[in-house]
Design an enzyme around this catalytic site. Sequence first.
Site, mmCIF file in Angstrom:
data_model
loop_
_atom_site.group_PDB
_atom_site.id
_atom_site.type_symbol
_atom_site.label_atom_id
_atom_site.label_comp_id
_atom_site.label_asym_id
_atom_site.label_seq_id
_atom_site.Cartn_x
_atom_site.Cartn_y
_atom_site.Cartn_z
ATOM 1 C CE LYS A 14 -2.308 -0.939 3.797
ATOM 2 N NZ LYS A 14 -1.695 -2.214 4.212
ATOM 3 N NE ARG A 89 -4.123 -1.495 9.997
ATOM 4 C CZ ARG A 89 -3.067 -0.883 9.491
ATOM 5 N NH1 ARG A 89 -3.154 0.345 9.055
ATOM 6 N NH2 ARG A 89 -1.930 -1.520 9.377
ATOM 7 N NE ARG A 128 7.652 -2.869 5.967
ATOM 8 C CZ ARG A 128 6.326 -2.757 5.956
ATOM 9 N NH1 ARG A 128 5.714 -2.274 4.897
ATOM 10 N NH2 ARG A 128 5.595 -3.130 6.981
ATOM 11 N NE ARG A 134 6.576 -0.368 10.241
ATOM 12 C CZ ARG A 134 5.434 -0.425 9.571
ATOM 13 N NH1 ARG A 134 5.346 0.117 8.372
ATOM 14 N NH2 ARG A 134 4.382 -1.022 10.094
ATOM 15 N NE ARG A 145 2.256 -4.738 11.275
ATOM 16 C CZ ARG A 145 3.257 -4.436 10.457
ATOM 17 N NH1 ARG A 145 4.477 -4.865 10.720
ATOM 18 N NH2 ARG A 145 3.038 -3.711 9.387
HETATM 19 P P1 AMP Z 1 0.903 0.433 9.063
HETATM 20 O O1 AMP Z 1 2.104 1.295 8.845
HETATM 21 O O2 AMP Z 1 -0.299 0.917 8.315
HETATM 22 O O3 AMP Z 1 1.182 -1.026 8.808
HETATM 23 O O4 AMP Z 1 0.516 0.556 10.610
HETATM 24 C C1 AMP Z 1 1.419 0.174 11.640
HETATM 25 C C2 AMP Z 1 0.660 0.055 12.950
HETATM 26 O O5 AMP Z 1 0.060 1.308 13.297
HETATM 27 C C3 AMP Z 1 -0.496 -0.953 12.955
HETATM 28 O O6 AMP Z 1 -0.076 -2.281 13.212
HETATM 29 C C4 AMP Z 1 -1.372 -0.397 14.082
HETATM 30 O O7 AMP Z 1 -0.843 -0.699 15.356
HETATM 31 C C5 AMP Z 1 -1.241 1.113 13.878
HETATM 32 N N1 AMP Z 1 -2.257 1.631 12.921
HETATM 33 C C6 AMP Z 1 -2.038 2.197 11.707
HETATM 34 N N2 AMP Z 1 -3.175 2.563 11.120
HETATM 35 C C7 AMP Z 1 -4.164 2.225 11.994
HETATM 36 C C8 AMP Z 1 -5.585 2.341 11.961
HETATM 37 N N3 AMP Z 1 -6.233 2.872 10.897
HETATM 38 N N4 AMP Z 1 -6.280 1.880 13.042
HETATM 39 C C9 AMP Z 1 -5.663 1.358 14.102
HETATM 40 N N5 AMP Z 1 -4.335 1.196 14.201
HETATM 41 C C10 AMP Z 1 -3.575 1.642 13.154
#
Ligand code: AMP
Length: 194
Positions: A14, A89, A128, A134, A145
């Site tokens: 994404k 999400r 990654r 991260r 996740r």
């Molecule tokens: P991402 O970079 O989108 O993979 O997000 C990394 C982490 O941030 C996720 O595993 C969640 O802990 C948190 N996170 C990101 N976006 C959301 C969202 N829309 N709702 C809840 N938690 C989020």
Amino acid sequence: MFNLVLFGPPGSGKGTQSANILQTYGLKHISTGDLLRSEVANQTLLGLEAKKFIDQGLLVPDEVVIGMISSMLDECPDARGFIFDGFPRTVEQATALDNLLDFKQTPIQLVLSLEVPQEELTRRIIARGITSGRTDDTEEVVAKRIGEYKSKTAPVADYYKAQGKLKVITGDLNIEQTFTALKKIIDQHILPVA
Ligand code: AMP
């Protein structure tokens, strides 16, 4: 205004595809993951609270992310449109987003879902993690996740399918092939700027 949701599990590409899309169509990128990581890096109160969830591979509470989205929309009243990346999400987040956009009379027009086999997702995220730094790109957290994705996020696809907005991009595609497939669909809605 053209509003697009880029949907898919962790590691589905994404972030990479958002960068391509925003450059081609002049849209504003809203990634809740990036926004949360920036709060964590700045050690804000919100960031310190969110970090507890992120490090365990759990979703941050809905009200926190919905509040962040609402502020971002208010900050960019002149945007040509938005790409929502990693948001919504949960079905609650999707409903809240519809309400916020209804208020602005600019609904979500299109939801593009990236489908990638699970083994490939895990492989990509672990790879990654070696360079991203991260804390949640480890094998143990990734499993959590993906669990959160299956139980709480996958139903969001049905929410948009019921609205007739969901388009699925599937297959063993590389970055370029995926973008070509996405572009073919987006071009039916909005003209490229570049
Ligand atoms: P991402 O970079 O989108 O993979 O997000 C990394 C982490 O941030 C996720 O595993 C969640 O802990 C948190 N996170 C990101 N976006 C959301 C969202 N829309 N709702 C809840 N938690 C989020």
